[in-house]
Design an enzyme around this catalytic site. Structure first.
Site, PDB file in Angstrom:
ATOM      1  N   THR A 182      48.487  34.538  -4.243  1.00 18.10           N
ATOM      2  CA  THR A 182      49.289  36.003  -5.268  1.00 18.10           C
ATOM      3  C   THR A 182      50.767  36.444  -4.646  1.00 18.10           C
ATOM      4  O   THR A 182      50.083  36.578  -3.536  1.00 18.10           O
ATOM      5  CB  THR A 182      48.309  37.055  -5.373  1.00 18.10           C
ATOM      6  OG1 THR A 182      46.809  36.576  -6.583  1.00 18.10           O
ATOM      7  CG2 THR A 182      49.296  38.347  -5.970  1.00 18.10           C
ATOM      8  N   ARG A 210      40.644  36.074 -18.304  1.00 18.95           N
ATOM      9  CA  ARG A 210      40.615  37.189 -17.861  1.00 18.95           C
ATOM     10  C   ARG A 210      41.818  37.830 -17.201  1.00 18.95           C
ATOM     11  O   ARG A 210      42.631  37.043 -16.912  1.00 18.95           O
ATOM     12  CB  ARG A 210      39.923  36.376 -16.791  1.00 18.95           C
ATOM     13  CG  ARG A 210      39.310  37.777 -15.548  1.00 18.95           C
ATOM     14  CD  ARG A 210      40.204  37.040 -14.315  1.00 18.95           C
ATOM     15  NE  ARG A 210      39.943  38.440 -13.241  1.00 18.95           N
ATOM     16  CZ  ARG A 210      41.163  38.403 -12.717  1.00 18.95           C
ATOM     17  NH1 ARG A 210      41.954  37.248 -12.011  1.00 18.95           N
ATOM     18  NH2 ARG A 210      41.064  38.832 -11.315  1.00 18.95           N
ATOM     19  N   VAL A 211      42.195  38.820 -16.860  1.00 21.81           N
ATOM     20  CA  VAL A 211      43.917  39.555 -16.850  1.00 21.81           C
ATOM     21  C   VAL A 211      42.704  40.256 -15.032  1.00 21.81           C
ATOM     22  O   VAL A 211      42.125  41.253 -15.405  1.00 21.81           O
ATOM     23  CB  VAL A 211      44.408  40.504 -17.363  1.00 21.81           C
ATOM     24  CG1 VAL A 211      45.861  40.706 -16.620  1.00 21.81           C
ATOM     25  CG2 VAL A 211      44.415  39.600 -18.637  1.00 21.81           C
ATOM     26  N   GLY A 212      43.569  40.255 -14.444  1.00 22.01           N
ATOM     27  CA  GLY A 212      42.945  40.492 -12.830  1.00 22.01           C
ATOM     28  C   GLY A 212      44.094  41.932 -12.665  1.00 22.01           C
ATOM     29  O   GLY A 212      44.777  42.299 -13.753  1.00 22.01           O
ATOM     30  N   ASP A 213      43.777  42.681 -11.397  1.00 22.35           N
ATOM     31  CA  ASP A 213      45.149  43.369 -11.119  1.00 22.35           C
ATOM     32  C   ASP A 213      46.848  42.989 -11.155  1.00 22.35           C
ATOM     33  O   ASP A 213      47.598  44.015 -11.149  1.00 22.35           O
ATOM     34  CB  ASP A 213      44.368  44.302  -9.969  1.00 22.35           C
ATOM     35  CG  ASP A 213      45.473  42.644  -8.640  1.00 22.35           C
ATOM     36  OD1 ASP A 213      44.049  41.523  -9.029  1.00 22.35           O
ATOM     37  OD2 ASP A 213      45.542  43.444  -7.538  1.00 22.35           O
ATOM     38  N   GLY A 224      41.267  40.546  -7.833  1.00 21.73           N
ATOM     39  CA  GLY A 224      41.164  41.645  -8.463  1.00 21.73           C
ATOM     40  C   GLY A 224      41.284  42.676  -9.397  1.00 21.73           C
ATOM     41  O   GLY A 224      41.025  44.242  -9.957  1.00 21.73           O
TER      42      GLY A 224
HETATM   43  N1  ASP Z   1      44.076  39.706  -7.304  1.00 23.12           N
HETATM   44  C1  ASP Z   1      44.589  38.290  -7.481  1.00 23.12           C
HETATM   45  C2  ASP Z   1      43.597  38.388  -9.538  1.00 23.12           C
HETATM   46  O1  ASP Z   1      42.969  39.379  -9.118  1.00 23.12           O
HETATM   47  C3  ASP Z   1      43.921  37.423  -7.264  1.00 23.12           C
HETATM   48  C4  ASP Z   1      44.442  37.465  -5.200  1.00 23.12           C
HETATM   49  O2  ASP Z   1      45.327  37.861  -5.393  1.00 23.12           O
HETATM   50  O3  ASP Z   1      43.390  35.974  -4.924  1.00 23.12           O
HETATM   51  O4  ASP Z   1      44.212  37.597 -10.598  1.00 23.12           O
END
Ligand code: ASP
Length: 345
Positions: free
Chosen positions: A204, A232-235, A258
């Site tokens: 990321t 799914r959605v992360g941070d 996330g």
């Molecule tokens: N933070 C990102 C997510 O959770 C993934 C990552 O940084 O590797 O989607």
């Protein structure tokens, strides 16, 4: 990288840090890095590519917002596991992208669960600049992008992504994998959150920058966790989780699991800590500590890292486990320099 190049790792600092861990004492004295501004800072060593795209804009007196958007686009153009359309898909074999952008005055825009659009960071900027909204998602985000002239790409997986997805399907282990980079065998930890093979990958991309006028901006762009459940959605596209910027305090971005970052409003926590007078490194350590405290034994098996830039031009970072790096580019390091963050474990 030489040992003395590691941010804040000094002979005097190590005992302090160890003592702090053992006794749960307050964070050790600030060891954040003070740099000349303008400056651009990105997560991971692959952040050098992002920084190289941002630096010509910053060095000519351009706005930090333009610089971070250029950084995001450069990352999205690179073939990599974890950013852009060539990245690893969700468990159904579709690449879904998340991105956000934020200016130091509070303006922000984001897209999540976006498919078949090459430059999510620029769509996020369009959301910010042309709509009353902050976050568009899924089909609606895609329709908005197309209506704004972003081409709809073919949606085919890159050859590498297809290979990895098929390999993953064979194992039938329906566990999402955080796309953590620098995962050398020496740092291996058995965990569903990491790739098994230690191969160098890209992660990321979070970029924060200060321009010549002292204005701060940031962006994040990602394909999220590899082989995640569809939807799914992360941070990364969540303002206050994956990115927060405020000209009156500082900017911060995150990488790693996330869900953990969302639970503690990670980057908002970091920026608020800087507002209260903590150094960027102390602020990042505080946020990491909140993740660790929730579940110390689980925390050892995952990665969450924060990097922050204060309004006074100090940079600091902290991660749960060792291996989180960040890249800095400014007049002192025009080609960029990679630093290793201190870590809790
Ligand atoms: N933070 C990102 C997510 O959770 C993934 C990552 O940084 O590797 O989607």
């Amino acid at each position: 990288m030489k040992r003395r190049d590691f941010l804040g790792i000094t002979a005097a600092g190590i005992p302090l840090l160890l003592a702090a861990k053992a006794n749960s004492q307050p964070a050790p004295a600030a060891t954040s890095l003070r740099v000349k501004t303008p400056v651009v800072v990105s997560t991971w060593d692959s952040g050098i590519t992002a920084n190289i795209a941002a630096w010509p804009i910053l060095s000519k007196g351009g706005h930090a917002l333009d610089a971070v958007e250029a950084a995001g686009r450069a990352s999205e153009d690179e073939p990599s596991c974890c950013v852009g359309l060539a990245a690893w898909p969700d468990r159904d074999g579709k690449v879904t992208l998340d991105s956000c952008i934020m200016d130091g005055n509070g303006d922000c825009g984001a897209v999540s669960f976006l498919e078949r659009i090459k430059h999510p960071v620029s769509v996020a900027r369009k959301v910010m600049e042309t709509t009353p909204h902050v976050l568009l998602s899924g089909e609606g985000a895609q329709a908005f992008a197309i209506a704004n002239g972003f081409p709809l790409e073919d949606g085919k997986l890159s050859p590498d992504a297809e290979k990895e997805w098929k390999k993953w399907l064979e194992k039938s282990k329906y566990q999402p994998i955080v796309n953590v980079e620098n995962r050398k065998p020496a740092m291996a930890i058995a965990s569903p959150y990491f790739f098994d093979d230690g191969s160098p990958n890209h992660d990321t991309m979070g970029t924060i920058a200060m321009d010549a006028k002292g204005g701060l901006s940031g962006m994040v762009t990602t394909s999220g966790m590899a082989f995640k459940i569809r939807g799914r959605v992360g941070d990364s596209p969540i303002i206050g989780a994956g990115l927060f910027v405020d000209n009156e305090a500082g900017a911060a971005t995150s990488s790693g699991v996330g869900e953990e970052v969302i639970r503690i409003c990670g980057t908002h926590t970091v920026v608020e800590q800087m507002r209260m007078g903590r150094s960027p490194e102390q602020a990042c350590r505080e946020a990491v500590g909140r993740v660790v405290k929730r579940n110390p034994s689980k925390a050892k098996e995952m990665q969450v890292g924060f990097v922050a830039l204060s309004k006074t031009g100090e940079i600091g970072a902290f991660s749960i486990v060792k291996g989180f790096t960040f890249s800095v580019t400014n007049s002192e390091f025009p080609k960029g320099k990679v630093f290793l963050a201190k870590s809790w474990f």
